[in-house]
Design a protein around this motif. Structure first.
Motif, mmCIF file in Angstrom:
data_model
loop_
_atom_site.group_PDB
_atom_site.id
_atom_site.type_symbol
_atom_site.label_atom_id
_atom_site.label_comp_id
_atom_site.label_asym_id
_atom_site.label_seq_id
_atom_site.Cartn_x
_atom_site.Cartn_y
_atom_site.Cartn_z
ATOM 1 N N LEU A 12 27.062 41.634 43.189
ATOM 2 C CA LEU A 12 28.304 41.078 42.642
ATOM 3 C C LEU A 12 29.499 41.996 42.902
ATOM 4 O O LEU A 12 30.594 41.524 43.208
ATOM 5 C CB LEU A 12 28.148 40.791 41.154
ATOM 6 C CG LEU A 12 27.174 39.666 40.800
ATOM 7 C CD1 LEU A 12 27.009 39.554 39.291
ATOM 8 C CD2 LEU A 12 27.602 38.345 41.408
ATOM 9 N N ASP A 13 29.284 43.319 42.799
ATOM 10 C CA ASP A 13 30.354 44.261 43.124
ATOM 11 C C ASP A 13 30.773 44.128 44.588
ATOM 12 O O ASP A 13 31.968 44.140 44.906
ATOM 13 C CB ASP A 13 29.915 45.702 42.848
ATOM 14 C CG ASP A 13 29.868 46.036 41.377
ATOM 15 O OD1 ASP A 13 30.457 45.281 40.570
ATOM 16 O OD2 ASP A 13 29.241 47.053 41.033
ATOM 17 N N THR A 14 29.797 43.998 45.461
ATOM 18 C CA THR A 14 30.078 43.849 46.887
ATOM 19 C C THR A 14 30.815 42.540 47.155
ATOM 20 O O THR A 14 31.769 42.512 47.957
ATOM 21 C CB THR A 14 28.766 43.906 47.701
ATOM 22 O OG1 THR A 14 28.094 45.136 47.400
ATOM 23 C CG2 THR A 14 29.027 43.820 49.188
ATOM 24 N N ARG B 156 30.141 38.667 34.193
ATOM 25 C CA ARG B 156 29.684 40.036 33.936
ATOM 26 C C ARG B 156 30.047 40.484 32.527
ATOM 27 O O ARG B 156 29.253 41.122 31.841
ATOM 28 C CB ARG B 156 30.277 40.999 34.953
ATOM 29 C CG ARG B 156 29.682 40.852 36.327
ATOM 30 C CD ARG B 156 30.361 41.797 37.261
ATOM 31 N NE ARG B 156 29.964 43.145 36.889
ATOM 32 C CZ ARG B 156 29.394 43.998 37.716
ATOM 33 N NH1 ARG B 156 29.188 43.655 38.959
ATOM 34 N NH2 ARG B 156 29.046 45.192 37.315
ATOM 35 N N ARG B 157 31.243 40.166 32.089
ATOM 36 C CA ARG B 157 31.670 40.555 30.744
ATOM 37 C C ARG B 157 30.918 39.772 29.674
ATOM 38 O O ARG B 157 30.543 40.322 28.641
ATOM 39 C CB ARG B 157 33.176 40.350 30.561
ATOM 40 C CG ARG B 157 34.013 41.262 31.374
ATOM 41 C CD ARG B 157 33.865 42.714 30.905
ATOM 42 N NE ARG B 157 34.454 43.609 31.885
ATOM 43 C CZ ARG B 157 33.774 44.545 32.532
ATOM 44 N NH1 ARG B 157 32.503 44.720 32.301
ATOM 45 N NH2 ARG B 157 34.368 45.326 33.400
ATOM 46 N N ALA B 158 30.698 38.497 29.901
ATOM 47 C CA ALA B 158 30.002 37.655 28.917
ATOM 48 C C ALA B 158 28.547 38.070 28.747
ATOM 49 O O ALA B 158 27.987 37.959 27.659
ATOM 50 C CB ALA B 158 30.097 36.189 29.326
ATOM 51 N N THR B 159 27.925 38.544 29.811
ATOM 52 C CA THR B 159 26.506 38.897 29.761
ATOM 53 C C THR B 159 26.252 40.386 29.615
ATOM 54 O O THR B 159 25.097 40.804 29.529
ATOM 55 C CB THR B 159 25.784 38.412 31.031
ATOM 56 O OG1 THR B 159 26.388 39.052 32.172
ATOM 57 C CG2 THR B 159 25.839 36.914 31.175
ATOM 58 N N VAL C 193 33.188 35.870 38.579
ATOM 59 C CA VAL C 193 32.202 36.956 38.531
ATOM 60 C C VAL C 193 32.543 37.925 37.402
ATOM 61 O O VAL C 193 31.668 38.346 36.639
ATOM 62 C CB VAL C 193 32.120 37.681 39.896
ATOM 63 C CG1 VAL C 193 31.331 38.976 39.781
ATOM 64 C CG2 VAL C 193 31.496 36.775 40.935
ATOM 65 N N THR C 194 33.808 38.268 37.275
ATOM 66 C CA THR C 194 34.230 39.179 36.206
ATOM 67 C C THR C 194 33.936 38.581 34.833
ATOM 68 O O THR C 194 33.413 39.267 33.950
ATOM 69 C CB THR C 194 35.733 39.505 36.332
ATOM 70 O OG1 THR C 194 35.969 40.088 37.617
ATOM 71 C CG2 THR C 194 36.188 40.459 35.249
ATOM 72 N N ALA D 188 40.238 34.550 44.783
ATOM 73 C CA ALA D 188 40.744 34.992 43.477
ATOM 74 C C ALA D 188 39.940 34.347 42.346
ATOM 75 O O ALA D 188 39.598 35.001 41.351
ATOM 76 C CB ALA D 188 42.228 34.651 43.347
ATOM 77 N N LEU D 189 39.627 33.066 42.489
ATOM 78 C CA LEU D 189 38.803 32.381 41.481
ATOM 79 C C LEU D 189 37.382 32.937 41.459
ATOM 80 O O LEU D 189 36.764 33.042 40.383
ATOM 81 C CB LEU D 189 38.790 30.874 41.739
ATOM 82 C CG LEU D 189 40.101 30.141 41.439
ATOM 83 C CD1 LEU D 189 40.006 28.681 41.900
ATOM 84 C CD2 LEU D 189 40.432 30.227 39.968
#
Length: 188
Positions: A40-42, A79-82, A75-76, A69-70
């Motif tokens: 996901l970072d990549t 990542r924050r939700a999980t 992804v952000t 951008a979407l």
């Protein structure tokens, strides 16, 4: 009393194998989540680079600039939700605790239980301590049920049952006995 010692040995071998299986599952889950996070970072880096390249060098039409951008936003948000960044560490910590408990079970089986001098009360007390520690770890360990469910679906329930069933050879190996091709009842 030898019957109690045999039952404790059998239960300890089963629990040791279960603990071994759990720590391997948790190490695998930690690796999976670490690799997912890296992927996901990549992907986010690639999307950001695409936006930058489009801005400076027009590598794609501007009307499509919203797509990367979407993707970054999605992804952000996921990542924050999980709390994805915390998950690999939780599984690795849990795996290390289970691995330590597995070592204790193996020492119990090969040293304490194997000793003819060990008092049955001492053996029962140590067995209860190890069992209690296993219960506490099971209660506080991270939930791998969704991974486990997907793994069962992919592998098949019969194959999983074969993998988690304690064979006599595994019990002998956990107890430090030499594994032979003869039946455990043979006393040649």
């Amino acid at each position: 009393m030898p019957d109690i010692r045999g039952r404790i040995r059998h239960r300890s071998e089963n629990k040791a194998e279960s603990v071994c299986y759990t720590y391997k599952q948790h190490f695998a889950a930690a690796t999976f989540y670490r690799n997912l996070s890296l992927f996901l970072d990549t992907a986010m880096f690639g999307c950001a680079a695409l936006i930058l390249a489009t801005n400076f060098w027009s590598v794609m039409p501007n009307r499509f600039i919203a797509i990367p951008a979407l993707a970054i936003a999605a992804v952000t948000g996921c990542r924050r939700a999980t709390n994805l960044d915390d998950v690999p560490g939780e599984f690795r910590r849990s795996a290390n605790e289970y691995h330590s408990l597995f070592d204790e079970y193996r020492d119990f089986l090969t040293v304490t239980l194997a000793s003819d001098d060990a008092d049955i009360q001492k053996i029962q007390s140590e067995f209860e301590r190890l069992s209690g520690q296993r219960r506490r770890l099971n209660q506080k360990s991270p939930d791998a049920s969704s991974i486990w469910y997907q793994y069962i679906k992919w592998k098949g329930e019969d194959k999983i049952r074969e993998e988690i069933t304690t064979t006599s050879a595994t019990r002998e190996a956990l107890s430090g006995k030499e594994v032979t091709d003869s039946s455990p009842l043979d006393d040649d």
